[in-house]
Write a protein that holds these residues in place. Structure first.
Motif, PDB file in Angstrom:
ATOM      1  N   LEU A  14     109.684  -2.524 -34.378  1.00 60.92           N
ATOM      2  CA  LEU A  14     108.478  -1.711 -34.445  1.00 60.92           C
ATOM      3  C   LEU A  14     108.228  -1.136 -35.832  1.00 60.92           C
ATOM      4  CD1 LEU A  14     108.754   0.209 -31.074  1.00 60.92           C
ATOM      5  CD2 LEU A  14     107.590  -1.922 -31.568  1.00 60.92           C
ATOM      6  N   MET A  15     109.145  -1.334 -36.759  1.00 61.39           N
ATOM      7  CA  MET A  15     108.973  -0.742 -38.085  1.00 61.39           C
ATOM      8  C   MET A  15     108.108  -1.631 -38.955  1.00 61.39           C
ATOM      9  SD  MET A  15     110.477   2.043 -37.945  1.00 61.39           S
ATOM     10  CE  MET A  15     110.521   2.502 -39.678  1.00 61.39           C
ATOM     11  N   LYS A  50     102.053  -0.676 -30.036  1.00 61.68           N
ATOM     12  CA  LYS A  50     103.052   0.191 -30.667  1.00 61.68           C
ATOM     13  C   LYS A  50     103.351  -0.274 -32.083  1.00 61.68           C
ATOM     14  CE  LYS A  50     105.446   1.445 -26.438  1.00 61.68           C
ATOM     15  NZ  LYS A  50     106.610   1.188 -25.596  1.00 61.68           N
ATOM     16  N   GLY A  51     103.233   0.621 -33.016  1.00 64.30           N
ATOM     17  CA  GLY A  51     103.617   0.344 -34.405  1.00 64.30           C
ATOM     18  C   GLY A  51     102.945  -0.888 -34.987  1.00 64.30           C
ATOM     19  N   ASN A  64     100.327   1.108 -38.715  1.00 63.77           N
ATOM     20  CA  ASN A  64     101.116   1.801 -37.688  1.00 63.77           C
ATOM     21  C   ASN A  64     100.283   2.320 -36.527  1.00 63.77           C
ATOM     22  OD1 ASN A  64     103.855   1.812 -38.016  1.00 63.77           O
ATOM     23  ND2 ASN A  64     103.708   3.188 -39.781  1.00 63.77           N
ATOM     24  N   ASP A  66      99.342   3.106 -32.877  1.00 61.51           N
ATOM     25  CA  ASP A  66      99.870   3.303 -31.521  1.00 61.51           C
ATOM     26  C   ASP A  66      98.682   3.635 -30.621  1.00 61.51           C
ATOM     27  OD1 ASP A  66     102.651   3.104 -32.117  1.00 61.51           O
ATOM     28  OD2 ASP A  66     102.618   5.156 -32.870  1.00 61.51           O
ATOM     29  N   GLY A 101     104.932  -4.917 -35.142  1.00 60.77           N
ATOM     30  CA  GLY A 101     104.563  -4.030 -34.053  1.00 60.77           C
ATOM     31  C   GLY A 101     104.448  -4.855 -32.786  1.00 60.77           C
TER      32      GLY A 101
END
Ligand SMILES: Nc1ncnc2c1ncn2[C@@H]1O[C@H](COP(=O)(O)OP(=O)(O)OP(=O)(O)O)[C@@H](O)[C@H]1O
Ligand SMILES: [Mg+2]
Length: 286
Positions: A14-15, A50-51, A64, A66, A101
């Motif tokens: 997710l980074m 997500k991400g 990023n 969400d 993500g």
């Protein structure tokens, strides 16, 4: 591998990473995961993002992100030109590939070709331009997808097409070509064409911005009717009257980020950020 396991593995990265590294390491990779990830998808949700990051070459278009959309929820996305609204919803049905993500639609994690196909079967999209085939009649435009992609017989596809043409209130246009219809009628055909694929989720990208003013409300009325029927939808629009009528939640984007979310009343009466307030002042002036 079970879909649960695939979901877990695909969601584990997710980074955000630098654009150069995304070329090969994108959503197709499978990685080790933790127990915490295994419980992360909530099946009450239609969409979980997500991400999410997306680059166009060196340009960081989504930063990023969400966003969670519950089944039956209606989200309106607004924000200045170039803020990433179209890119975001195009990523939800993989018209644009995201770089990292995780996007999960109705429990399916976007990753390999099979998952993308499964997601696209559930997600309909309506664009600013109607994209109808000009050489086919309205009925032929509507039956093409169900016959080719869903294997319906011509008779069943035509029955379904007429049902949705009734729904958008133009059954009498079935045998005409798109060029003989007004813009508002063509957009209603485009909505009916999406509905013919019986999606669970609908994405609209500025569905009224190419229309003459007097045709906007006939198209918005159809979308409100769909919203009231419980369809999950994300609508990119600057039609704030529509947003107040139909949205459960507003999402404001700027420079590739979600800057603010809230119910329509929170959003319009008490925007939290100066950026959002300035944007609303600008568009509500007109
Ligand atoms: N295919 C592409 N190649 C390169 N850059 C792109 C591409 N598509 C979009 N962009 C850039 O990404 C950013 C976000 O674009 P996007 O179309 O998502 O914005 P938007 O919020 O939908 O804008 P608008 O309100 O004008 O439709 C913009 O700066 C745009 O120029
Ligand atoms: Mg756009």
């Amino acid at each position: 591998m079970s879909s649960q396991m695939r979901l877990v593995n695909l969601c584990s990265n997710l980074m955000p990473v630098a654009p150069m590294a995304t070329v090969t390491s994108t959503i197709h990779s499978e990685r080790e995961t933790s127990m915490a990830d295994q419980t992360s998808f909530n099946h009450a949700n239609a969409i979980e993002i997500k991400g999410l990051n997306k680059w166009y070459d060196a340009y960081h278009a989504l930063k990023n992100i969400d966003l969670t959309v519950a089944h039956g929820e209606r989200i309106v996305v607004c924000g200045p030109s170039g803020s990433g609204k179209s890119t975001l919803i195009r990523c939800v049905n993989s018209l644009e590939a995201h770089d990292n993500g995780c996007i999960t639609v109705d429990g399916t994690v976007m990753g390999d070709a099979a998952s993308i196909e499964a997601i696209r079967a559930e997600v309909g999209m309506v664009f600013q331009q109607f994209n109808l085939f000009p050489h086919l009649t309205i009925l032929q435009n509507l039956t093409l997808g169900p016959m080719k992609a869903r294997g319906l017989s011509r008779k069943d596809a035509e029955e379904r097409a007429m049902k949705y043409l009734e729904r958008v209130q133009i059954p009498e246009q079935a045998d005409k070509k798109p060029g003989a219809l007004s813009g508002g009628q063509q957009q209603r055909v485009a909505i009916a064409r999406s509905l013919c694929m019986e999606p669970k989720i609908m994405l609209f990208d500025e569905p009224t911005s190419a229309l003459d003013p007097e045709m906007i409300s006939e198209v918005l009325d159809v979308i409100v009717d769909l919203a009231e029927s419980g369809m999950t939808m994300i609508v990119v629009t600057h039609e704030m009257g529509f947003a107040r009528r139909a949205a459960d939640r507003m999402v404001f984007m700027d420079h590739g980020k979600i800057v603010e979310t809230g119910t329509p009343s929170e959003f319009f009466e008490n925007p939290k950020t100066e950026r959002c307030r300035a944007f609303l002042n600008q568009i509500l002036k007109h």
